[in-house]
Scaffold this motif. Structure first.
Motif, PDB file in Angstrom:
ATOM      1  N   LEU A 191      35.321  51.102  44.787  1.00  0.00           N
ATOM      2  CA  LEU A 191      36.656  50.807  45.292  1.00  0.00           C
ATOM      3  C   LEU A 191      36.692  50.862  46.818  1.00  0.00           C
ATOM      4  N   VAL A 192      36.126  51.919  47.384  1.00  0.00           N
ATOM      5  CA  VAL A 192      36.120  52.072  48.847  1.00  0.00           C
ATOM      6  C   VAL A 192      35.301  50.966  49.496  1.00  0.00           C
ATOM      7  N   LEU A 193      34.180  50.589  48.892  1.00  0.00           N
ATOM      8  CA  LEU A 193      33.380  49.485  49.431  1.00  0.00           C
ATOM      9  C   LEU A 193      34.139  48.166  49.370  1.00  0.00           C
ATOM     10  N   GLY A 194      34.891  47.963  48.299  1.00  0.00           N
ATOM     11  CA  GLY A 194      35.711  46.763  48.203  1.00  0.00           C
ATOM     12  C   GLY A 194      36.761  46.709  49.300  1.00  0.00           C
ATOM     13  N   GLN A 195      37.405  47.843  49.559  1.00  0.00           N
ATOM     14  CA  GLN A 195      38.406  47.892  50.618  1.00  0.00           C
ATOM     15  C   GLN A 195      37.771  47.699  51.995  1.00  0.00           C
ATOM     16  N   ALA A 196      36.600  48.281  52.195  1.00  0.00           N
ATOM     17  CA  ALA A 196      35.897  48.095  53.460  1.00  0.00           C
ATOM     18  C   ALA A 196      35.461  46.644  53.634  1.00  0.00           C
ATOM     19  N   GLY A 197      35.016  46.019  52.561  1.00  0.00           N
ATOM     20  CA  GLY A 197      34.642  44.611  52.629  1.00  0.00           C
ATOM     21  C   GLY A 197      35.832  43.724  52.949  1.00  0.00           C
ATOM     22  N   ALA A 198      36.984  44.051  52.390  1.00  0.00           N
ATOM     23  CA  ALA A 198      38.188  43.269  52.668  1.00  0.00           C
ATOM     24  C   ALA A 198      38.586  43.382  54.135  1.00  0.00           C
ATOM     25  N   LEU A 199      38.584  44.597  54.660  1.00  0.00           N
ATOM     26  CA  LEU A 199      38.937  44.787  56.079  1.00  0.00           C
ATOM     27  C   LEU A 199      37.907  44.153  57.004  1.00  0.00           C
ATOM     28  N   THR A 200      36.636  44.316  56.676  1.00  0.00           N
ATOM     29  CA  THR A 200      35.575  43.719  57.497  1.00  0.00           C
ATOM     30  C   THR A 200      35.685  42.206  57.501  1.00  0.00           C
ATOM     31  N   GLY A 201      35.909  41.622  56.343  1.00  0.00           N
ATOM     32  CA  GLY A 201      36.062  40.176  56.258  1.00  0.00           C
ATOM     33  C   GLY A 201      37.247  39.683  57.073  1.00  0.00           C
ATOM     34  N   ALA A 202      38.363  40.405  57.020  1.00  0.00           N
ATOM     35  CA  ALA A 202      39.550  39.994  57.774  1.00  0.00           C
ATOM     36  C   ALA A 202      39.295  40.042  59.278  1.00  0.00           C
ATOM     37  N   VAL A 203      38.643  41.098  59.723  1.00  0.00           N
ATOM     38  CA  VAL A 203      38.350  41.223  61.160  1.00  0.00           C
ATOM     39  C   VAL A 203      37.354  40.150  61.594  1.00  0.00           C
ATOM     40  N   LEU A 218      35.962  34.603  52.450  1.00  0.00           N
ATOM     41  CA  LEU A 218      35.466  34.842  51.090  1.00  0.00           C
ATOM     42  C   LEU A 218      35.062  36.295  50.889  1.00  0.00           C
ATOM     43  N   LEU A 219      34.486  36.919  51.924  1.00  0.00           N
ATOM     44  CA  LEU A 219      34.156  38.346  51.847  1.00  0.00           C
ATOM     45  C   LEU A 219      35.423  39.180  51.691  1.00  0.00           C
ATOM     46  N   ALA A 220      36.449  38.860  52.457  1.00  0.00           N
ATOM     47  CA  ALA A 220      37.716  39.587  52.338  1.00  0.00           C
ATOM     48  C   ALA A 220      38.322  39.402  50.953  1.00  0.00           C
ATOM     49  N   THR A 221      38.237  38.198  50.438  1.00  0.00           N
ATOM     50  CA  THR A 221      38.765  37.922  49.101  1.00  0.00           C
ATOM     51  C   THR A 221      37.984  38.694  48.045  1.00  0.00           C
ATOM     52  N   ALA A 222      36.674  38.741  48.177  1.00  0.00           N
ATOM     53  CA  ALA A 222      35.855  39.507  47.229  1.00  0.00           C
ATOM     54  C   ALA A 222      36.244  40.982  47.262  1.00  0.00           C
ATOM     55  N   GLY A 223      36.487  41.509  48.447  1.00  0.00           N
ATOM     56  CA  GLY A 223      36.917  42.904  48.559  1.00  0.00           C
ATOM     57  C   GLY A 223      38.237  43.166  47.864  1.00  0.00           C
ATOM     58  N   MET A 224      39.175  42.246  48.000  1.00  0.00           N
ATOM     59  CA  MET A 224      40.476  42.413  47.346  1.00  0.00           C
ATOM     60  C   MET A 224      40.354  42.284  45.826  1.00  0.00           C
ATOM     61  N   VAL A 225      39.483  41.396  45.364  1.00  0.00           N
ATOM     62  CA  VAL A 225      39.262  41.251  43.920  1.00  0.00           C
ATOM     63  C   VAL A 225      38.652  42.534  43.359  1.00  0.00           C
TER      64      VAL A 225
END
Length: 162
Positions: free
Chosen positions: A83-95, A132-139
Protein backbone atom coordinates in the motif's frame (compact mmCIF):
# COMPACT_ATOMS: atom_id res chain seq x y z
CA UNK A 1 -13.40 7.61 13.73
CA UNK A 2 -13.26 7.79 9.95
CA UNK A 3 -10.57 5.64 8.33
CA UNK A 4 -7.84 7.32 6.31
CA UNK A 5 -8.84 7.45 2.67
CA UNK A 6 -5.30 7.44 1.31
CA UNK A 7 -3.78 9.60 -1.38
CA UNK A 8 -6.38 11.63 -3.27
CA UNK A 9 -6.29 12.56 -6.93
CA UNK A 10 -6.41 16.25 -5.97
CA UNK A 11 -3.20 15.76 -3.99
CA UNK A 12 -1.53 14.28 -7.06
CA UNK A 13 -2.76 17.09 -9.31
CA UNK A 14 -1.52 19.73 -6.86
CA UNK A 15 1.87 18.02 -6.53
CA UNK A 16 2.21 17.79 -10.31
CA UNK A 17 1.21 21.42 -10.83
CA UNK A 18 3.55 22.64 -8.10
CA UNK A 19 6.43 20.71 -9.66
CA UNK A 20 5.58 22.08 -13.10
CA UNK A 21 5.66 25.68 -11.89
CA UNK A 22 8.83 25.34 -9.81
CA UNK A 23 10.69 23.34 -12.45
CA UNK A 24 9.60 25.71 -15.23
CA UNK A 25 10.89 28.71 -13.27
CA UNK A 26 14.22 27.04 -12.51
CA UNK A 27 14.68 25.71 -16.05
CA UNK A 28 13.85 29.12 -17.57
CA UNK A 29 16.37 30.76 -15.24
CA UNK A 30 19.05 28.21 -16.11
CA UNK A 31 18.37 28.35 -19.85
CA UNK A 32 18.54 32.16 -19.81
CA UNK A 33 22.07 31.76 -18.46
CA UNK A 34 23.04 29.51 -21.35
CA UNK A 35 22.52 26.10 -19.74
CA UNK A 36 20.70 23.62 -21.97
CA UNK A 37 17.57 21.76 -20.96
CA UNK A 38 18.61 18.27 -19.81
CA UNK A 39 18.18 15.37 -22.19
CA UNK A 40 15.53 12.80 -21.24
CA UNK A 41 17.02 9.33 -21.11
CA UNK A 42 15.30 6.13 -22.09
CA UNK A 43 16.49 4.59 -18.86
CA UNK A 44 14.14 6.87 -16.94
CA UNK A 45 11.12 5.77 -18.98
CA UNK A 46 12.13 2.12 -18.72
CA UNK A 47 12.56 2.44 -14.95
CA UNK A 48 9.09 3.98 -14.60
CA UNK A 49 7.55 1.15 -16.66
CA UNK A 50 9.41 -1.43 -14.57
CA UNK A 51 8.30 0.21 -11.29
CA UNK A 52 4.68 0.46 -12.44
CA UNK A 53 4.65 -3.18 -13.50
CA UNK A 54 6.17 -4.29 -10.20
CA UNK A 55 3.63 -2.23 -8.28
CA UNK A 56 0.74 -3.74 -10.20
CA UNK A 57 2.07 -7.26 -9.66
CA UNK A 58 2.47 -6.74 -5.90
CA UNK A 59 -0.93 -5.06 -5.65
CA UNK A 60 -2.59 -7.88 -7.59
CA UNK A 61 -1.23 -10.42 -5.11
CA UNK A 62 -2.60 -8.39 -2.19
CA UNK A 63 -5.94 -8.02 -3.97
CA UNK A 64 -6.25 -11.79 -4.40
CA UNK A 65 -5.70 -12.32 -0.66
CA UNK A 66 -8.12 -9.50 0.19
CA UNK A 67 -10.75 -11.20 -1.96
CA UNK A 68 -10.38 -14.49 -0.08
CA UNK A 69 -7.69 -16.54 -1.79
CA UNK A 70 -5.18 -17.77 0.76
CA UNK A 71 -1.51 -17.04 0.10
CA UNK A 72 0.92 -17.55 2.99
CA UNK A 73 3.49 -15.28 1.30
CA UNK A 74 1.21 -12.24 1.70
CA UNK A 75 1.38 -11.14 5.32
CA UNK A 76 -0.37 -8.08 6.73
CA UNK A 77 3.01 -6.33 6.88
CA UNK A 78 3.68 -7.08 3.21
CA UNK A 79 0.22 -5.80 2.30
CA UNK A 80 0.84 -2.59 4.24
CA UNK A 81 4.19 -2.14 2.53
CA UNK A 82 2.55 -2.68 -0.85
CA UNK A 83 0.00 0.00 0.00
CA UNK A 84 2.74 2.47 0.96
CA UNK A 85 4.70 1.64 -2.21
CA UNK A 86 1.57 2.25 -4.27
CA UNK A 87 1.08 5.64 -2.65
CA UNK A 88 4.74 6.50 -3.14
CA UNK A 89 4.52 5.46 -6.78
CA UNK A 90 1.46 7.65 -7.27
CA UNK A 91 3.16 10.71 -5.76
CA UNK A 92 6.41 10.06 -7.63
CA UNK A 93 4.56 9.68 -10.92
CA UNK A 94 2.65 12.92 -10.35
CA UNK A 95 5.80 14.87 -9.57
CA UNK A 96 7.59 13.39 -12.58
CA UNK A 97 4.68 14.39 -14.82
CA UNK A 98 5.26 17.95 -13.61
CA UNK A 99 9.00 17.73 -14.23
CA UNK A 100 8.67 16.42 -17.76
CA UNK A 101 5.86 18.86 -18.58
CA UNK A 102 8.02 21.77 -17.40
CA UNK A 103 10.88 20.62 -19.63
CA UNK A 104 8.53 20.43 -22.61
CA UNK A 105 7.10 23.87 -21.84
CA UNK A 106 10.57 25.43 -21.72
CA UNK A 107 11.35 23.97 -25.14
CA UNK A 108 7.96 24.88 -26.63
CA UNK A 109 8.97 28.36 -27.94
CA UNK A 110 11.56 26.59 -30.14
CA UNK A 111 9.06 23.97 -31.31
CA UNK A 112 9.43 24.99 -34.95
CA UNK A 113 13.00 23.60 -34.96
CA UNK A 114 13.01 19.88 -35.83
CA UNK A 115 15.60 18.91 -33.22
CA UNK A 116 13.70 20.70 -30.45
CA UNK A 117 10.37 19.31 -31.62
CA UNK A 118 11.71 15.77 -31.29
CA UNK A 119 12.93 16.57 -27.76
CA UNK A 120 9.52 18.01 -26.86
CA UNK A 121 7.82 14.79 -28.00
CA UNK A 122 10.31 12.77 -25.98
CA UNK A 123 9.45 14.79 -22.86
CA UNK A 124 5.74 14.33 -23.59
CA UNK A 125 6.29 10.57 -23.89
CA UNK A 126 8.11 10.55 -20.54
CA UNK A 127 5.24 12.54 -18.99
CA UNK A 128 2.74 9.96 -20.27
CA UNK A 129 4.81 7.11 -18.80
CA UNK A 130 5.01 9.00 -15.49
CA UNK A 131 1.23 9.42 -15.59
CA UNK A 132 0.93 5.66 -16.03
CA UNK A 133 3.13 5.18 -12.96
CA UNK A 134 0.87 7.48 -10.95
CA UNK A 135 -2.18 5.61 -12.20
CA UNK A 136 -0.63 2.26 -11.25
CA UNK A 137 0.02 3.61 -7.76
CA UNK A 138 -3.60 4.70 -7.37
CA UNK A 139 -4.86 1.33 -8.64
CA UNK A 140 -2.64 -0.50 -6.14
CA UNK A 141 -3.91 1.75 -3.36
CA UNK A 142 -7.48 0.81 -4.28
CA UNK A 143 -6.60 -2.88 -4.43
CA UNK A 144 -5.08 -2.74 -0.94
CA UNK A 145 -8.16 -1.11 0.58
CA UNK A 146 -10.03 -3.38 2.96
CA UNK A 147 -13.73 -3.77 2.37
CA UNK A 148 -16.01 -3.17 5.34
CA UNK A 149 -17.19 -6.35 7.03
CA UNK A 150 -20.88 -7.07 7.45
CA UNK A 151 -20.68 -6.89 11.26
CA UNK A 152 -19.10 -3.40 11.02
CA UNK A 153 -22.05 -2.26 8.90
CA UNK A 154 -24.48 -3.59 11.53
CA UNK A 155 -22.64 -1.74 14.30
CA UNK A 156 -22.70 1.50 12.33
CA UNK A 157 -26.44 1.15 11.67
CA UNK A 158 -27.20 0.65 15.37
CA UNK A 159 -25.02 3.49 16.59
CA UNK A 160 -26.60 6.77 17.58
CA UNK A 161 -25.77 9.75 15.33
CA UNK A 162 -23.27 12.18 16.75
Amino acid sequence: MRPHSGIRVTTLVLAGLAMTVVAWLVLRWLSSGGSPVPEPGWIGAAAMVFLGGGLLLAGWQVRKVRDGRPDPAITPLRAARTLVLGQAGALTGAVLVGWYAANALVLLPDGDVDSQRSRIWLFVLHAVVALLLATAGMVVQAWCRLRPRDDEDDEDAGAAPR
